[in-house]
Design a protein around this motif. Structure first.
Motif, mmCIF file in Angstrom:
data_model
loop_
_atom_site.group_PDB
_atom_site.id
_atom_site.type_symbol
_atom_site.label_atom_id
_atom_site.label_comp_id
_atom_site.label_asym_id
_atom_site.label_seq_id
_atom_site.Cartn_x
_atom_site.Cartn_y
_atom_site.Cartn_z
ATOM 1 N N LEU A 1 -7.071 8.743 -5.939
ATOM 2 C CA LEU A 1 -7.805 7.699 -5.215
ATOM 3 C C LEU A 1 -6.874 6.567 -4.782
ATOM 4 O O LEU A 1 -6.954 6.075 -3.649
ATOM 5 C CB LEU A 1 -8.930 7.152 -6.093
ATOM 6 C CG LEU A 1 -9.855 6.110 -5.450
ATOM 7 C CD1 LEU A 1 -10.510 6.677 -4.200
ATOM 8 C CD2 LEU A 1 -10.907 5.647 -6.448
ATOM 9 N N GLY A 2 -5.963 6.155 -5.673
ATOM 10 C CA GLY A 2 -4.996 5.119 -5.314
ATOM 11 C C GLY A 2 -4.073 5.564 -4.198
ATOM 12 O O GLY A 2 -3.725 4.777 -3.307
ATOM 13 N N ALA A 3 -3.676 6.838 -4.236
ATOM 14 C CA ALA A 3 -2.818 7.361 -3.173
ATOM 15 C C ALA A 3 -3.542 7.373 -1.834
ATOM 16 O O ALA A 3 -2.962 7.047 -0.789
ATOM 17 C CB ALA A 3 -2.350 8.773 -3.531
ATOM 18 N N LEU A 4 -4.830 7.728 -1.845
ATOM 19 C CA LEU A 4 -5.624 7.743 -0.614
ATOM 20 C C LEU A 4 -5.761 6.333 -0.037
ATOM 21 O O LEU A 4 -5.475 6.095 1.151
ATOM 22 C CB LEU A 4 -7.007 8.328 -0.896
ATOM 23 C CG LEU A 4 -8.028 8.272 0.246
ATOM 24 C CD1 LEU A 4 -7.535 9.076 1.438
ATOM 25 C CD2 LEU A 4 -9.392 8.774 -0.223
ATOM 26 N N ILE A 5 -6.173 5.393 -0.871
ATOM 27 C CA ILE A 5 -6.371 4.020 -0.397
ATOM 28 C C ILE A 5 -5.053 3.400 0.033
ATOM 29 O O ILE A 5 -4.963 2.718 1.057
ATOM 30 C CB ILE A 5 -7.035 3.169 -1.497
ATOM 31 C CG1 ILE A 5 -8.423 3.725 -1.825
ATOM 32 C CG2 ILE A 5 -7.136 1.711 -1.075
ATOM 33 C CD1 ILE A 5 -9.086 3.041 -3.009
ATOM 34 N N GLY A 6 -4.002 3.628 -0.752
ATOM 35 C CA GLY A 6 -2.693 3.071 -0.402
ATOM 36 C C GLY A 6 -2.152 3.622 0.900
ATOM 37 O O GLY A 6 -1.551 2.883 1.695
ATOM 38 N N SER A 7 -2.373 4.900 1.155
ATOM 39 C CA SER A 7 -1.908 5.504 2.404
ATOM 40 C C SER A 7 -2.635 4.920 3.604
ATOM 41 O O SER A 7 -2.027 4.619 4.634
ATOM 42 C CB SER A 7 -2.116 7.024 2.362
ATOM 43 O OG SER A 7 -1.363 7.612 1.332
ATOM 44 N N VAL A 8 -3.957 4.742 3.458
ATOM 45 C CA VAL A 8 -4.744 4.143 4.545
ATOM 46 C C VAL A 8 -4.273 2.719 4.813
ATOM 47 O O VAL A 8 -4.100 2.304 5.964
ATOM 48 C CB VAL A 8 -6.245 4.173 4.199
ATOM 49 C CG1 VAL A 8 -7.045 3.376 5.217
ATOM 50 C CG2 VAL A 8 -6.750 5.603 4.134
ATOM 51 N N SER A 9 -4.046 1.967 3.741
ATOM 52 C CA SER A 9 -3.575 0.590 3.891
ATOM 53 C C SER A 9 -2.191 0.543 4.544
ATOM 54 O O SER A 9 -1.918 -0.310 5.395
ATOM 55 C CB SER A 9 -3.535 -0.105 2.527
ATOM 56 O OG SER A 9 -3.019 -1.411 2.641
ATOM 57 N N GLY B 1 0.818 -1.212 0.000
ATOM 58 C CA GLY B 1 0.000 0.000 0.000
ATOM 59 C C GLY B 1 0.849 1.257 0.000
ATOM 60 O O GLY B 1 0.535 2.232 -0.691
ATOM 61 N N GLY B 2 1.944 1.228 0.774
ATOM 62 C CA GLY B 2 2.837 2.376 0.803
ATOM 63 C C GLY B 2 3.485 2.636 -0.545
ATOM 64 O O GLY B 2 3.672 3.791 -0.954
ATOM 65 N N ALA B 3 3.838 1.557 -1.260
ATOM 66 C CA ALA B 3 4.444 1.728 -2.588
ATOM 67 C C ALA B 3 3.455 2.371 -3.553
ATOM 68 O O ALA B 3 3.820 3.267 -4.335
ATOM 69 C CB ALA B 3 4.894 0.369 -3.116
ATOM 70 N N ALA B 4 2.189 1.929 -3.503
ATOM 71 C CA ALA B 4 1.175 2.535 -4.364
ATOM 72 C C ALA B 4 0.976 4.004 -4.027
ATOM 73 O O ALA B 4 0.858 4.860 -4.915
ATOM 74 C CB ALA B 4 -0.148 1.767 -4.228
ATOM 75 N N ALA B 5 0.950 4.316 -2.724
ATOM 76 C CA ALA B 5 0.811 5.716 -2.314
ATOM 77 C C ALA B 5 2.015 6.540 -2.760
ATOM 78 O O ALA B 5 1.864 7.700 -3.170
ATOM 79 C CB ALA B 5 0.652 5.795 -0.793
ATOM 80 N N ALA B 6 3.209 5.952 -2.698
ATOM 81 C CA ALA B 6 4.416 6.674 -3.121
ATOM 82 C C ALA B 6 4.372 6.989 -4.614
ATOM 83 O O ALA B 6 4.831 8.055 -5.045
ATOM 84 C CB ALA B 6 5.658 5.840 -2.789
ATOM 85 N N ILE B 7 3.823 6.057 -5.402
ATOM 86 C CA ILE B 7 3.686 6.330 -6.838
ATOM 87 C C ILE B 7 2.777 7.532 -7.057
ATOM 88 O O ILE B 7 3.088 8.440 -7.847
ATOM 89 C CB ILE B 7 3.120 5.093 -7.565
ATOM 90 C CG1 ILE B 7 4.140 3.959 -7.555
ATOM 91 C CG2 ILE B 7 2.746 5.447 -9.009
ATOM 92 C CD1 ILE B 7 3.606 2.656 -8.105
ATOM 93 N N GLY B 8 1.647 7.553 -6.354
ATOM 94 C CA GLY B 8 0.749 8.693 -6.468
ATOM 95 C C GLY B 8 1.412 9.991 -6.042
ATOM 96 O O GLY B 8 1.241 11.034 -6.684
#
Length: 491
Positions: A156-164, A97-104
Motif C-alpha cells: 500500500l505504501g509503495a502504491l501511494i508513494g508511486s502515485v505521489s 513519495g518516490g523514496a517511500a515507493a523505493a523502500i517498498g
C-alpha cells in the motif's frame, strides 16, 4: 560504534516530539521559522539514531547519499526564486513519495532474491515459503520474510508513494510551464479507473503471496502511470489543493514503509505529515467550496467560455498618477495580492508603497485568499519575505466584512479569487467558490499586464465593474510607478 536500542528508541521519541511541536509552531507565521528549526533538529536526530542501529548495513553509502542530498537541497534552496517555490515544493514532495515507493520496491525485490537463495534456485516461482524452509538459514541473509500485515502495508505504501511521485512530477512540470495547464481525452476517467484497478489487483496478488519480479514491475508501472494520468487533467487553479493532497499521500506512504522497516521515527513523522496534509487539503477544498473528488475529477479550469452570463460594460484604464492620488487621500486601502505579483516579484515595491501610505495616515491591510498563488500559503511567504508585518495580513473570512467600508482595494496579480461570477453565475466553473469581496469596495484598482483571463479561463466581471479601474503593466513596474508618484505628492 553502536548505541543501545533503548537509547535509540529514546532518540526516536524525542524526534517525534520535535516533529509534533515543530508542526504546531508552523501554524503561525510568527513562530513558523522556529517550528521549522525544531522539526529539522528532530529529523537530524532520527537520521543519526537510525545510522547507529546495531544491524545497520552499508553506513558509508547511506552517509554519502545523505551528504549529496543535503548539498543538492542546500544549493537549490538558496538559488530558487520565491516565484518558483511551488515548483520546488512539488518536486521535493515527489522525492519523498518516490523514496517511500523505493523502500517498498526493495523489500519486495528482496523477498524474491532471498527466497531464491534459500531454495537454491535462480528465482522462485511464487512466494511465500513455509517458515520451516527458511528458518535454518535465518540470520545469514539481510531480509527475512515479512508478516502478512507488513507485506500489505508495504504494498500500500509503495502504491501511494508511486502515485505521489509521478503526480508531483507532473505538477512540477505544470507549474514550471513545461506542460499545458490541462490534458484531457475522451474516456479519460474510465482509463484512469482501469489503470488504478489494475494496480490494486496486482497489489492484492502481491499481498496474497504471489511475489515475482514480473508482477512487481507491472505493479509499479501501473501505479506511476496512474499518478501521471490523475494529474494531467487538473488545471493550474487547483494546484494548491493537489500539492497539499500529494503531501498527505507522501506522509501516509512513509508511515506505512516505516512499519515495514520497524522504524518508529518514520511511522510517527509519516502519520503527522499525512494527517496535516489531509487536513490542509480538506480546508483548501472547502475554501473553494468543492470536494476533493471534484478537484481530482472535476472540470475547474476547463477553459474559456464556460460562463453563460454576459459581462456588461468595458474595462476602464487609469494612470499611475491618478491611482496614487486616489489612494494617498483614502482612509482605508486593502491590497489583494495574487500569483501575478509573485511572477513580477513585486512584493517589495508593493510593501514600499504601502509603507508610504501608512506614513500618510492611511490604514493599509493585505487580504489573503486561501488558494491565492500556486501552493498553500504562497502569498503569506512572499509578503513575509518583503517584511510585511503579520498583523497587517488578514485572511478572507476576516477581511470580507471590511470591504464595504474600504475606500480603495488594490488588486495586484489576483484574478479568479476576486471574480464576482463565483456568486452570480451558476454555469461558471468557479460558481460557489468563496472569493474576496473586492467588488464591494468603493473603488477598485486592478494591476494587470493585459486583458487575459485567469487560470480558470473565464472573464473577470470585476474588471468591467463601474467602480473598477485597470492599471495595465508589469506588477513590479506598476508598483514602482505608484511609489514614484506618491513620493512626488509627498515632496
Amino acid at each position: 560504534m553502536v548505541w543501545p536500542l533503548t537509547l535509540i528508541d529514546a532518540c526516536y521519541f524525542l524526534a517525534a516530539l520535535l516533529f509534533i511541536l515543530g508542526l504546531k509552531r508552523m501554524s503561525s507565521p510568527r513562530t513558523a521559522r522556529v517550528g521549522i528549526v525544531w522539526a529539522g533538529v528532530g529529523m537530524v536526530l532520527a537520521v543519526v539514531a537510525t545510522l547507529l542501529l546495531p544491524d545497520m548495513a552499508h553506513r558509508e553509502l547511506i552517509i554519502a547519499a545523505v551528504l549529496i542530498g543535503v548539498a543538492a537541497a542546500w544549493w537549490t534552496g538558496r538559488r530558487v526564486a520565491m516565484t518558483a517555490m511551488p515548483q520546488m515544493v512539488a518536486l521535493y514532495n515527489g522525492m519523498g513519495g518516490g523514496a517511500a515507493a523505493a523502500i517498498g520496491a526493495c523489500e519486495l525485490i528482496g523477498h524474491v532474491q532471498d527466497f531464491a537463495v534459500l531454495r537454491g534456485v535462480a528465482a522462485p516461482a511464487t512466494y511465500p515459503l513455509t517458515p520451516e524452509s527458511w528458518s535454518p538459514l535465518h540470520g545469514m541473509i539481510a531480509i527475512v520474510p515479512l508478516s502478512p500485515v507488513a507485506l500489505a502495508l508495504g504494498v500500500l505504501g509503495a502504491l501511494i508513494g508511486s502515485v505521489s511521485f509521478s503526480g508531483s512530477l507532473i505538477a512540477f512540470a505544470k507549474l514550471q510551464g513545461w506542460l499545458d495547464r490541462r490534458f484531457v481525452f475522451p474516456g479519460q476517467r474510465a482509463v484512469n479507473m482501469l489503470v488504478l484497478a489494475g494496480a490494486v489487483a496486482i497489489g492484492a496478488m502481491l499481498v496474497a503471496g504471489h511475489v515475482t519480479l514480473a508482477l512487481i514491475g507491472v505493479f509499479f508501472a501501473l501505479a506511476l502511470l496512474f499518478g501521471v494520468l490523475m494529474t494531467l487533467p487538473i488545471g493550474g487553479a487547483d494546484m494548491p489543493v493537489v500539492i497539499s493532497l500529494y503531501n498527505a499521500f507522501t506522509g501516509l506512504a512513509v508511515a506505512f514503509e516505516g512499519y515495514v522497516l520497524h522504524n518508529e521515527a518514520m511511522i510517527i513523522a509519516g502519520m503527522v505529515v499525512g494527517a496535516a496534509g489531509t487536513l490542509l487539503t480538506q480546508l483548501m477544498a472547502k475554501a473553494m467550496n468543492r470536494s476533493i473528488g471534484n478537484v481530482l475529477f472535476g472540470s475547474f479550469g476547463a477553459g474559456a467560455g464556460t460562463a453563460t452570463q454576459a459581462i456588461a460594460g468595458s474595462q476602464k484604464p487609469i494612470e499611475a498618477a491618478d491611482a496614487a492620488v486616489m489612494m494617498a487621500y483614502a482612509e482605508r486601502v486593502v491590497v489583494v495580492p495574487g500569483y501575478g505579483m509573485a511572477v513580477a516579484q513585486a512584493q517589495h515595491k508593493v510593501w514600499e508603497f504601502a509603507q508610504l501610505l501608512i506614513a500618510r495616515g492611511v490604514k493599509v491591510k493585505f487580504a489573503i485568499h486561501p488558494v491565492a498563488g500556486r501552493m498553500p500559503g504562497h502569498m503569506n511567504v512572499l509578503l513575509a519575505e518583503a517584511g510585511v508585518p503579520y498583523d497587517l495580513i488578514v485572511d478572507m473570512e476576516d477581511i470580507n466584512p471590511e470591504f464595504p467600508v474600504t475606500d480603495v482595494a488594490l488588486v495586484i496579480g489576483a484574478n479568479d479569487v476576486v471574480n464576482p461570477v463565483a456568486k452570480t453565475d451558476p454555469a461558471s466553473p468557479i460558481y460557489g467558490m468563496p472569493i474576496l469581496d473586492v467588488a464591494d469596495a468603493r473603488h477598485v484598482i486592478v494591476v494587470k499586464r493585459g486583458k487575459g483571463t485567469g487560470f480558470a479561463g473565464i472573464e473577470n466581471a470585476l474588471f468591467y465593474a463601474d467602480n473598477a479601474r485597470m492599471l495595465y503593466g508589469d506588477g513590479q513596474a506598476a508598483a514602482a510607478q505608484l511609489v514614484s508618484e506618491l513620493k512626488t505628492l509627498d515632496g
